[in-house]
Design a protein around this motif. Structure first.
Motif, PDB file in Angstrom:
ATOM      1  N   LEU A 147      44.984  -1.346  -7.134  1.00  7.95           N
ATOM      2  CA  LEU A 147      45.743  -2.496  -7.624  1.00  7.95           C
ATOM      3  C   LEU A 147      46.231  -2.218  -9.044  1.00  7.95           C
ATOM      4  N   PRO A 148      47.560  -2.234  -9.273  1.00  4.23           N
ATOM      5  CA  PRO A 148      48.062  -2.012 -10.631  1.00  4.23           C
ATOM      6  C   PRO A 148      47.521  -3.060 -11.601  1.00  4.23           C
ATOM      7  N   VAL A 149      47.334  -2.668 -12.835  1.00  5.58           N
ATOM      8  CA  VAL A 149      46.739  -3.559 -13.834  1.00  5.58           C
ATOM      9  C   VAL A 149      47.575  -4.822 -14.005  1.00  5.58           C
ATOM     10  N   TRP A 150      48.889  -4.706 -13.976  1.00  2.00           N
ATOM     11  CA  TRP A 150      49.727  -5.886 -14.230  1.00  2.00           C
ATOM     12  C   TRP A 150      49.574  -6.947 -13.146  1.00  2.00           C
ATOM     13  N   LYS A 151      49.160  -6.559 -11.949  1.00  2.00           N
ATOM     14  CA  LYS A 151      48.970  -7.545 -10.885  1.00  2.00           C
ATOM     15  C   LYS A 151      47.749  -8.432 -11.128  1.00  2.00           C
ATOM     16  N   GLN A 152      46.895  -8.033 -12.064  1.00  3.07           N
ATOM     17  CA  GLN A 152      45.764  -8.883 -12.422  1.00  3.07           C
ATOM     18  C   GLN A 152      46.229 -10.197 -13.039  1.00  3.07           C
ATOM     19  N   ALA A 153      47.493 -10.255 -13.471  1.00  2.88           N
ATOM     20  CA  ALA A 153      48.024 -11.494 -14.053  1.00  2.88           C
ATOM     21  C   ALA A 153      48.321 -12.546 -12.993  1.00  2.88           C
ATOM     22  N   ALA A 154      48.275 -12.172 -11.704  1.00  4.95           N
ATOM     23  CA  ALA A 154      48.542 -13.115 -10.632  1.00  4.95           C
ATOM     24  C   ALA A 154      47.343 -14.048 -10.431  1.00  4.95           C
ATOM     25  N   ASP A 155      47.596 -15.190  -9.795  1.00  8.80           N
ATOM     26  CA  ASP A 155      46.535 -16.161  -9.520  1.00  8.80           C
ATOM     27  C   ASP A 155      45.827 -15.890  -8.204  1.00  8.80           C
ATOM     28  N   PHE A 156      46.532 -15.259  -7.260  1.00 11.67           N
ATOM     29  CA  PHE A 156      45.910 -14.904  -5.991  1.00 11.67           C
ATOM     30  C   PHE A 156      46.601 -13.673  -5.428  1.00 11.67           C
ATOM     31  N   LEU A 157      45.970 -13.072  -4.423  1.00 13.25           N
ATOM     32  CA  LEU A 157      46.411 -11.780  -3.916  1.00 13.25           C
ATOM     33  C   LEU A 157      46.498 -11.827  -2.392  1.00 13.25           C
ATOM     34  N   PHE A 158      47.623 -11.329  -1.860  1.00  8.75           N
ATOM     35  CA  PHE A 158      47.795 -11.208  -0.418  1.00  8.75           C
ATOM     36  C   PHE A 158      47.687  -9.735  -0.035  1.00  8.75           C
ATOM     37  N   ALA A 159      46.642  -9.381   0.702  1.00 17.26           N
ATOM     38  CA  ALA A 159      46.462  -7.995   1.127  1.00 17.26           C
ATOM     39  C   ALA A 159      47.413  -7.662   2.266  1.00 17.26           C
ATOM     40  N   GLN A 160      47.862  -6.429   2.291  1.00 14.74           N
ATOM     41  CA  GLN A 160      48.748  -5.959   3.352  1.00 14.74           C
ATOM     42  C   GLN A 160      48.094  -6.132   4.718  1.00 14.74           C
ATOM     43  N   VAL A 161      48.901  -6.452   5.709  1.00 15.71           N
ATOM     44  CA  VAL A 161      48.391  -6.596   7.076  1.00 15.71           C
ATOM     45  C   VAL A 161      47.693  -5.322   7.518  1.00 15.71           C
ATOM     46  N   ARG A 162      46.507  -5.503   8.106  1.00 20.90           N
ATOM     47  CA  ARG A 162      45.778  -4.399   8.724  1.00 20.90           C
ATOM     48  C   ARG A 162      45.213  -4.876  10.052  1.00 20.90           C
ATOM     49  N   PHE A 163      44.819  -3.920  10.880  1.00 22.26           N
ATOM     50  CA  PHE A 163      44.306  -4.256  12.208  1.00 22.26           C
ATOM     51  C   PHE A 163      42.850  -3.848  12.370  1.00 22.26           C
ATOM     52  N   SER A 164      42.213  -3.485  11.259  1.00 24.41           N
ATOM     53  CA  SER A 164      40.834  -3.018  11.300  1.00 24.41           C
ATOM     54  C   SER A 164      40.022  -3.691  10.205  1.00 24.41           C
TER      55      SER A 164
END
Length: 262
Positions: A147-164
């Motif tokens: 996770l890039p450091v600048w994304k820590q400024a977000a309030d929440f995080l959506f993880a990429q779709v996975r099937f496992s």
């Protein structure tokens, strides 16, 4: 890894209309409202113009739901983005997901905005023009890598779709983030669509084990997605799921009743 909230949330993605008619949107909201904690409204996600995600988010709120309006950097310049923030504030829409946006078929972008610059602009706008009792909240999407450091400024995080589940847990253990993190789960409605997804986006390759089951029973994609969502909940590693029902929202609502929702 960061904290995990006690309440498991289900963020259901809505299929936005490509025509000036909100009847189907209202039906999706009505059907899914018994299981969804909130709704994510995509923004021209299939490379076709759709009704504004902010307008649809406002419709969700008017029906008593909570909405997250997706805004992509691809289709905006700075002035257009400021217009969107003003519109959202006027409508009472206060949650967003910022994404870069897939490359359009024409290959053209505005080239002016990035997700990072959009977050900075939103924070500036929110601090000067939004009531502190209902400040803007913004989430970002996270891919497979660190996770890039600048994304820590977000309030929440959506993880990429996975099937496992194992892949999701390995990724989550390697990520440090203090806000809510939602695992991406997608219903695969057919083998044909699975093959297209795998060809178009290598990171979203549907596993052969899923394809074999769906080939035997085309409706099985709903059960596979709901089972994965249930396993994610039981793992305790995530705050919720970002569930993409595609066209199977009726079946999803039926299977989710009493299964994931608390």
């Amino acid at each position: 890894m960061g904290r995990v909230s006690e309440r498991f949330e289900i963020v259901c993605e809505i299929e936005p209309p490509t025509r000036p008619d909100l009847m189907r949107v209202r039906h999706q909201i009505g059907v899914l409202s018994t299981v969804a904690s909130s709704f994510l409204i995509p923004d021209n996600h299939i490379g076709r113009a759709t009704v504004s995600s902010i307008a649809v988010a406002h419709e969700v709120e008017s029906m008593g739901g909570r909405a997250i309006a997706c805004l992509n950097a691809r289709d905006r310049n700075l002035l257009g983005f400021r217009r969107d923030l003003l519109t959202a504030a006027a409508y009472g829409v206060d949650q967003f997901l910022f994404v870069y946006g897939d490359r359009p078929s024409s290959g053209a972008r505005t080239g002016q905005l990035t997700v990072r610059s959009m977050i900075e602009e939103l924070r500036s706008f929110s601090s000067s023009q939004v009531e502190p009792t209902r400040p803007f909240r913004v989430g970002v999407a996270a891919g497979q890598g660190p996770l890039p450091v600048w994304k820590q400024a977000a309030d929440f995080l959506f993880a990429q779709v996975r099937f496992s589940l194992d892949e999701l847990l390995r990724w989550r253990a390697a990520i440090e983030f203090n806000g809510p993190v939602y695992a991406g789960v997608m219903v695969v409605p057919s083998v044909a669509m699975a093959r297209k997804i795998t060809t178009d986006i290598a990171q979203l390759a549907v596993p052969e084990s899923w394809l074999a089951v769906i080939e035997e029973d085309p409706s099985a994609g709903v059960g596979l997605a709901c089972s994965l969502g249930s396993d994610i909940k039981d793992s305790g590693a995530f705050d919720g799921v970002h569930l993409i029902p595609v066209s199977r929202y009726r079946e999803v609502a039926t299977q989710l009743e009493g299964r994931l929702h608390t």
